[in-house]
Design an enzyme around this catalytic site. Structure first.
Site, PDB file in Angstrom:
ATOM      1  CB  THR A  25      -6.378   4.288   8.912  1.00 43.98           C
ATOM      2  OG1 THR A  25      -5.703   3.203   7.824  1.00 43.98           O
ATOM      3  CG2 THR A  25      -6.291   4.294  10.906  1.00 43.98           C
TER       4      THR A  25
ATOM      5  NE  ARG B 295      -9.644   6.972   4.534  1.00 45.36           N
ATOM      6  CZ  ARG B 295      -8.288   5.935   4.702  1.00 45.36           C
ATOM      7  NH1 ARG B 295      -7.242   5.836   4.342  1.00 45.36           N
ATOM      8  NH2 ARG B 295      -8.594   4.843   5.369  1.00 45.36           N
TER       9      ARG B 295
ATOM     10  CG  ASN C  31      -1.921   1.171   1.247  1.00 40.72           C
ATOM     11  OD1 ASN C  31      -1.479   2.268   0.771  1.00 40.72           O
ATOM     12  ND2 ASN C  31      -3.056   0.921   1.927  1.00 40.72           N
TER      13      ASN C  31
ATOM     14  NE  ARG D  74       9.231  21.107   1.740  1.00 46.12           N
ATOM     15  CZ  ARG D  74      10.398  21.032   2.209  1.00 46.12           C
ATOM     16  NH1 ARG D  74      11.239  21.615   1.079  1.00 46.12           N
ATOM     17  NH2 ARG D  74      11.040  22.057   3.753  1.00 46.12           N
TER      18      ARG D  74
ATOM     19  CD  GLU E  98      -7.119  -0.589   1.152  1.00 48.96           C
ATOM     20  OE1 GLU E  98      -6.871  -2.147   1.678  1.00 48.96           O
ATOM     21  OE2 GLU E  98      -6.691   0.520   1.738  1.00 48.96           O
TER      22      GLU E  98
ATOM     23  CG  HIS F  97      -5.586  -1.549   9.600  1.00 49.89           C
ATOM     24  ND1 HIS F  97      -5.047  -0.611  10.228  1.00 49.89           N
ATOM     25  CD2 HIS F  97      -6.270  -1.016   8.873  1.00 49.89           C
ATOM     26  CE1 HIS F  97      -5.255   0.348  10.362  1.00 49.89           C
ATOM     27  NE2 HIS F  97      -6.401   0.376   9.069  1.00 49.89           N
ATOM     28  CG  ASP F  98      -2.307  -1.865  13.077  1.00 50.47           C
ATOM     29  OD1 ASP F  98      -2.132  -0.528  12.821  1.00 50.47           O
ATOM     30  OD2 ASP F  98      -3.900  -1.494  12.642  1.00 50.47           O
TER      31      ASP F  98
ATOM     32  CG  HIS G   9      -8.264   3.513   1.589  1.00 45.00           C
ATOM     33  ND1 HIS G   9      -7.885   2.433   2.799  1.00 45.00           N
ATOM     34  CD2 HIS G   9      -9.276   4.270   0.849  1.00 45.00           C
ATOM     35  CE1 HIS G   9      -9.007   2.618   2.677  1.00 45.00           C
ATOM     36  NE2 HIS G   9      -9.601   4.133   1.972  1.00 45.00           N
TER      37      HIS G   9
END
Ligand code: PXP
Length: 237
Positions: free
Chosen positions: A100, A45, A7, A18, A70, A190-191, A43
């Site tokens: 997240t 958003r 990801n 920046r 995603e 995840h994690d 992902h």
């Protein structure tokens, strides 16, 4: 072997701090593949705070492995994925302002909405996956709505792994067994990190893919991207 999808959202987060093109997310995607990643995940958003819709359009033609997008299936997301046609779309129930993803789908409450979206995406030739927790009723619900795969939400595993890895993995073993028996492919994410990934992968049979961002990109700061991807792939052997 379980595939590693990297990801690359965090690369875009640094760039966006920046503006401009540094670091270059399309180059990062290409390097991840060159160093052994089996796929690239993004992902986008609604606020474009990391990966933007423009990035998604630019990355797609460059990906030679598997491209996974995603996101929450609002109309602009669905228009984007139907235009870009990635190999896989992972539907996530995250609120627009979520830092997240923080929950899986309630596949019973959202059965009809998800079934319609999944059928629409599949008719465009896109493989579908939905983000779920390990509650067995949600796995049963996922099978009912005809998704190709589920992505197990592994935050609880990662947290509990630090206390008792056997109790942390137990619900994931059960959920994966039921998913496999129901004909669902199994992704996870995840994690996940270099400490907890090997134990997860060795205990979950039929694990098709993991998608990993935060820890992997952080490790790359110390180890370099090539060595980091090598170490994550080793965890999946
Ligand atoms: N899967 C989903 C649905 C996600 O939203 C994320 C985070 O963007 C991941 C996997 C990867 O999680 P992490 O960045 O903690 O590796």
């Amino acid at each position: 072997m379980t595939k590693l999808s990297v990801n690359i959202n965090k690369i875009a987060t640094i760039r966006n701090a920046r503006g401009g093109m540094l670091p270059n997310v399309t180059l990062a995607a290409q390097r991840c593949e060159q160093f052994g990643a089996d796929g690239i995940t993004v992902h986008p958003r609604p606020d474009g705070r990391h990966i933007t819709y423009t990035d998604v359009r630019e990355i797609k033609p460059l990906v030679t492995t598997e491209f996974n997008i995603e996101g929450y299936p609002n109309s602009s997301f669905l228009d984007l994925v139907k235009e870009v046609k990635p190999h896989q779309v992972t539907l996530v129930p995250d609120a627009p302002d979520a830092i997240t993803s923080n929950a899986g789908w309630d596949t019973i409450k959202y059965e009809s909405m998800l079934a319609d979206i999944i059928s629409d995406l599949k008719s465009c030739g896109i493989r579908t996956s939905i983000f779920v927790d390990t509650e067995l009723k949600h796995i049963e619900g996922a099978a009912k709505i005809n998704t190709d795969r589920i992505e197990l939400y592994t935050e609880s595993y990662a947290t509990e792994f630090l206390l008792d890895k056997f109790s942390a993995i137990a619900p994931f073993i059960e959920a994966a067994k039921l998913a496999h028996k129901s004909g669902l492919g199994i992704n996870a994410g995840h994690d996940l990190n270099l400490e907890n990934l090997a134990f997860f992968a060795s205990n979950i049979s039929n694990l098709d893919e993991v998608s990993i961002g935060h820890a992997l990109i952080s490790d790359a700061l110390y180890l370099g991207l090539e060595e980091t991807i090598k170490q994550y792939k080793n965890c999946l052997k």
